[in-house]
Design a protein around this motif. Structure first.
Motif, PDB file in Angstrom:
ATOM      1  N   VAL A 174      55.614 -86.276 -22.011  1.00  0.00           N
ATOM      2  CA  VAL A 174      54.845 -87.488 -22.267  1.00  0.00           C
ATOM      3  C   VAL A 174      53.818 -87.169 -23.339  1.00  0.00           C
ATOM      4  O   VAL A 174      53.015 -86.250 -23.190  1.00  0.00           O
ATOM      5  CB  VAL A 174      54.132 -87.977 -20.995  1.00  0.00           C
ATOM      6  N   ALA A 175      53.864 -87.900 -24.449  1.00  0.00           N
ATOM      7  CA  ALA A 175      52.913 -87.650 -25.524  1.00  0.00           C
ATOM      8  C   ALA A 175      51.500 -87.897 -25.020  1.00  0.00           C
ATOM      9  O   ALA A 175      51.264 -88.796 -24.227  1.00  0.00           O
ATOM     10  CB  ALA A 175      53.215 -88.576 -26.708  1.00  0.00           C
ATOM     11  N   PRO A 176      50.538 -87.081 -25.490  1.00  0.00           N
ATOM     12  CA  PRO A 176      49.158 -87.282 -25.041  1.00  0.00           C
ATOM     13  C   PRO A 176      48.660 -88.705 -25.256  1.00  0.00           C
ATOM     14  O   PRO A 176      47.859 -89.198 -24.493  1.00  0.00           O
ATOM     15  CB  PRO A 176      48.372 -86.279 -25.902  1.00  0.00           C
ATOM     16  N   ALA A 177      49.172 -89.372 -26.307  1.00  0.00           N
ATOM     17  CA  ALA A 177      48.720 -90.733 -26.583  1.00  0.00           C
ATOM     18  C   ALA A 177      49.131 -91.699 -25.486  1.00  0.00           C
ATOM     19  O   ALA A 177      48.581 -92.785 -25.389  1.00  0.00           O
ATOM     20  CB  ALA A 177      49.266 -91.202 -27.928  1.00  0.00           C
ATOM     21  N   HIS A 178      50.119 -91.294 -24.664  1.00  0.00           N
ATOM     22  CA  HIS A 178      50.563 -92.184 -23.597  1.00  0.00           C
ATOM     23  C   HIS A 178      49.787 -91.982 -22.307  1.00  0.00           C
ATOM     24  O   HIS A 178      50.037 -92.670 -21.339  1.00  0.00           O
ATOM     25  CB  HIS A 178      52.055 -91.969 -23.328  1.00  0.00           C
ATOM     26  N   LYS A 179      48.887 -91.015 -22.266  1.00  0.00           N
ATOM     27  CA  LYS A 179      48.113 -90.776 -21.052  1.00  0.00           C
ATOM     28  C   LYS A 179      46.835 -91.595 -21.077  1.00  0.00           C
ATOM     29  O   LYS A 179      46.190 -91.722 -22.110  1.00  0.00           O
ATOM     30  CB  LYS A 179      47.751 -89.297 -20.928  1.00  0.00           C
ATOM     31  N   PRO A 180      46.437 -92.141 -19.936  1.00  0.00           N
ATOM     32  CA  PRO A 180      45.125 -92.797 -19.878  1.00  0.00           C
ATOM     33  C   PRO A 180      44.007 -91.777 -20.041  1.00  0.00           C
ATOM     34  O   PRO A 180      44.225 -90.575 -19.888  1.00  0.00           O
ATOM     35  CB  PRO A 180      45.102 -93.445 -18.496  1.00  0.00           C
ATOM     36  N   ILE A 181      42.815 -92.258 -20.359  1.00  0.00           N
ATOM     37  CA  ILE A 181      41.648 -91.400 -20.553  1.00  0.00           C
ATOM     38  C   ILE A 181      40.604 -91.773 -19.503  1.00  0.00           C
ATOM     39  O   ILE A 181      40.296 -92.950 -19.315  1.00  0.00           O
ATOM     40  CB  ILE A 181      41.064 -91.576 -21.967  1.00  0.00           C
ATOM     41  N   LEU A 182      40.054 -90.760 -18.829  1.00  0.00           N
ATOM     42  CA  LEU A 182      39.005 -90.977 -17.845  1.00  0.00           C
ATOM     43  C   LEU A 182      37.718 -90.331 -18.350  1.00  0.00           C
ATOM     44  O   LEU A 182      37.674 -89.132 -18.590  1.00  0.00           O
ATOM     45  CB  LEU A 182      39.389 -90.388 -16.485  1.00  0.00           C
TER      46      LEU A 182
ATOM     47  N   LEU B 288      45.504 -87.612 -11.929  1.00  0.00           N
ATOM     48  CA  LEU B 288      44.891 -86.337 -12.270  1.00  0.00           C
ATOM     49  C   LEU B 288      45.618 -85.189 -11.574  1.00  0.00           C
ATOM     50  O   LEU B 288      45.852 -84.130 -12.166  1.00  0.00           O
ATOM     51  CB  LEU B 288      43.413 -86.347 -11.889  1.00  0.00           C
ATOM     52  N   GLY B 289      46.001 -85.404 -10.317  1.00  0.00           N
ATOM     53  CA  GLY B 289      46.718 -84.366  -9.576  1.00  0.00           C
ATOM     54  C   GLY B 289      48.077 -84.053 -10.157  1.00  0.00           C
ATOM     55  O   GLY B 289      48.619 -82.961  -9.947  1.00  0.00           O
ATOM     56  N   ARG B 290      48.649 -85.005 -10.911  1.00  0.00           N
ATOM     57  CA  ARG B 290      49.980 -84.793 -11.513  1.00  0.00           C
ATOM     58  C   ARG B 290      49.888 -84.446 -12.994  1.00  0.00           C
ATOM     59  O   ARG B 290      50.893 -84.393 -13.682  1.00  0.00           O
ATOM     60  CB  ARG B 290      50.821 -86.062 -11.361  1.00  0.00           C
ATOM     61  N   GLY B 291      48.677 -84.278 -13.503  1.00  0.00           N
ATOM     62  CA  GLY B 291      48.524 -83.975 -14.931  1.00  0.00           C
ATOM     63  C   GLY B 291      48.786 -85.162 -15.819  1.00  0.00           C
ATOM     64  O   GLY B 291      49.116 -84.992 -16.986  1.00  0.00           O
ATOM     65  N   GLY B 292      48.644 -86.373 -15.264  1.00  0.00           N
ATOM     66  CA  GLY B 292      48.969 -87.568 -16.030  1.00  0.00           C
ATOM     67  C   GLY B 292      47.786 -88.293 -16.591  1.00  0.00           C
ATOM     68  O   GLY B 292      47.885 -89.498 -16.875  1.00  0.00           O
ATOM     69  N   ILE B 293      46.643 -87.608 -16.757  1.00  0.00           N
ATOM     70  CA  ILE B 293      45.455 -88.277 -17.276  1.00  0.00           C
ATOM     71  C   ILE B 293      44.644 -87.269 -18.077  1.00  0.00           C
ATOM     72  O   ILE B 293      44.660 -86.071 -17.788  1.00  0.00           O
ATOM     73  CB  ILE B 293      44.626 -88.868 -16.113  1.00  0.00           C
ATOM     74  N   ASN B 294      43.962 -87.739 -19.118  1.00  0.00           N
ATOM     75  CA  ASN B 294      43.100 -86.891 -19.925  1.00  0.00           C
ATOM     76  C   ASN B 294      41.643 -87.107 -19.508  1.00  0.00           C
ATOM     77  O   ASN B 294      41.161 -88.237 -19.475  1.00  0.00           O
ATOM     78  CB  ASN B 294      43.235 -87.221 -21.413  1.00  0.00           C
ATOM     79  N   LEU B 295      40.953 -86.016 -19.178  1.00  0.00           N
ATOM     80  CA  LEU B 295      39.556 -86.093 -18.765  1.00  0.00           C
ATOM     81  C   LEU B 295      38.641 -85.833 -19.950  1.00  0.00           C
ATOM     82  O   LEU B 295      38.895 -84.954 -20.765  1.00  0.00           O
ATOM     83  CB  LEU B 295      39.253 -85.047 -17.681  1.00  0.00           C
TER      84      LEU B 295
ATOM     85  N   TRP C 243      45.117 -97.094 -20.691  1.00  0.00           N
ATOM     86  CA  TRP C 243      43.820 -97.631 -20.297  1.00  0.00           C
ATOM     87  C   TRP C 243      42.759 -96.549 -20.387  1.00  0.00           C
ATOM     88  O   TRP C 243      43.068 -95.365 -20.478  1.00  0.00           O
ATOM     89  CB  TRP C 243      43.846 -98.247 -18.899  1.00  0.00           C
ATOM     90  N   ILE C 244      41.485 -96.992 -20.380  1.00  0.00           N
ATOM     91  CA  ILE C 244      40.334 -96.099 -20.353  1.00  0.00           C
ATOM     92  C   ILE C 244      39.616 -96.328 -19.030  1.00  0.00           C
ATOM     93  O   ILE C 244      39.359 -97.473 -18.645  1.00  0.00           O
ATOM     94  CB  ILE C 244      39.357 -96.404 -21.503  1.00  0.00           C
ATOM     95  N   GLY C 245      39.294 -95.236 -18.323  1.00  0.00           N
ATOM     96  CA  GLY C 245      38.567 -95.340 -17.059  1.00  0.00           C
ATOM     97  C   GLY C 245      37.172 -94.755 -17.180  1.00  0.00           C
ATOM     98  O   GLY C 245      36.954 -93.776 -17.899  1.00  0.00           O
ATOM     99  N   LEU C 246      36.214 -95.365 -16.493  1.00  0.00           N
ATOM    100  CA  LEU C 246      34.847 -94.857 -16.428  1.00  0.00           C
ATOM    101  C   LEU C 246      34.542 -94.504 -14.978  1.00  0.00           C
ATOM    102  O   LEU C 246      34.726 -95.332 -14.078  1.00  0.00           O
ATOM    103  CB  LEU C 246      33.835 -95.902 -16.926  1.00  0.00           C
ATOM    104  N   ALA C 247      34.087 -93.267 -14.753  1.00  0.00           N
ATOM    105  CA  ALA C 247      33.724 -92.829 -13.410  1.00  0.00           C
ATOM    106  C   ALA C 247      32.544 -91.870 -13.515  1.00  0.00           C
ATOM    107  O   ALA C 247      32.221 -91.367 -14.595  1.00  0.00           O
ATOM    108  CB  ALA C 247      34.904 -92.140 -12.719  1.00  0.00           C
ATOM    109  N   HIS C 248      31.871 -91.657 -12.379  1.00  0.00           N
ATOM    110  CA  HIS C 248      30.744 -90.733 -12.297  1.00  0.00           C
ATOM    111  C   HIS C 248      29.700 -91.091 -13.366  1.00  0.00           C
ATOM    112  O   HIS C 248      29.284 -92.235 -13.467  1.00  0.00           O
ATOM    113  CB  HIS C 248      31.240 -89.293 -12.410  1.00  0.00           C
TER     114      HIS C 248
END
Length: 203
Positions: free
Chosen positions: A97-105, A195-202, A136-141
């Motif tokens: 999966v290209a990094p561009a296809h991962k959501p960002i948190l 995140l547990g599956r490596g499917g998101i960029n932190l 998508w972009i996620g905001l947390a913490h």
């Protein structure tokens, strides 16, 4: 010519994208029937991939489920010359999966260490240049702090205008307080599973 059926009822966005890319690679001429759950983000990403590949798609809703009927390549080109028919591509061992296809948190509101104001400007500069391929972009913490900055809110609205949804951690909003404004609130289990599956960029 047989119709290939893909059932993508309990998958993440990344898994759905990989399954579709594999099907298009291994069956470049065949019609495809895709069965999806109610997740609009998965359907949106698959339709975007099919549109870029030039495949004609009809969407049908069955209760809470979706059915995408993808026309064959031959149906799209009634009289293709023999030399124009592509040879089937051998299936790859793995489709990354290209990094561009991962959501960002975003877990923080600025790049650190250093000057917080400079770190905020650098972070917002990155958000302004994001590819539309980001699901998508996620905001947390501490990332929720961006909602208190009018400039940051304007940048996040710009992301939504470009087709990149902005989603807020429900637990972070509850703990830190604040209003979600024009942005969607998401359950934390969703990004935690990714995140547990490596499917998101932190960040």
């Amino acid at each position: 010519m047989e119709t290939l059926t893909l059932e993508l009822l309990d998958v993440t966005v990344s898994q759905a994208v990989m399954e579709l890319q594999a099907a298009l690679s291994q069956h470049p001429l065949d019609p495809i029937q895709i069965l999806l759950g109610p997740d609009e983000m998965i359907r949106h990403n698959l339709l975007r991939i099919l549109e870029r590949s030039g495949r004609r798609v009809e969407s049908r809703r069955h209760g809470s489920l979706w059915q995408l009927d993808v026309a064959s390549t031959e149906a799209r080109i009634p009289h293709p010359p023999p030399v124009a028919i592509p040879l089937p591509v051998p299936p790859p061992l793995a489709i990354p999966v290209a990094p561009a296809h991962k959501p960002i948190l975003l877990l923080r509101s600025a790049f650190t260490p250093g000057d917080p104001a400079l770190g905020r400007r650098l972070l917002l500069g990155v958000l302004q240049t994001l590819s539309r391929e980001i699901p998508w972009i996620g905001l947390a913490h501490q990332g929720i702090d961006l909602l208190e900055d009018p400039t940051a809110v304007q940048v996040l609205r710009g992301c939504q205008d470009r087709g990149i949804p902005v989603r807020l951690s429900s637990e972070s909003l509850l703990f830190l307080g604040g209003d979600s404004g024009p942005f969607e609130v998401m359950e934390d289990q969703e990004w935690q599973r990714l995140l547990g599956r490596g499917g998101i960029n932190l960040v």
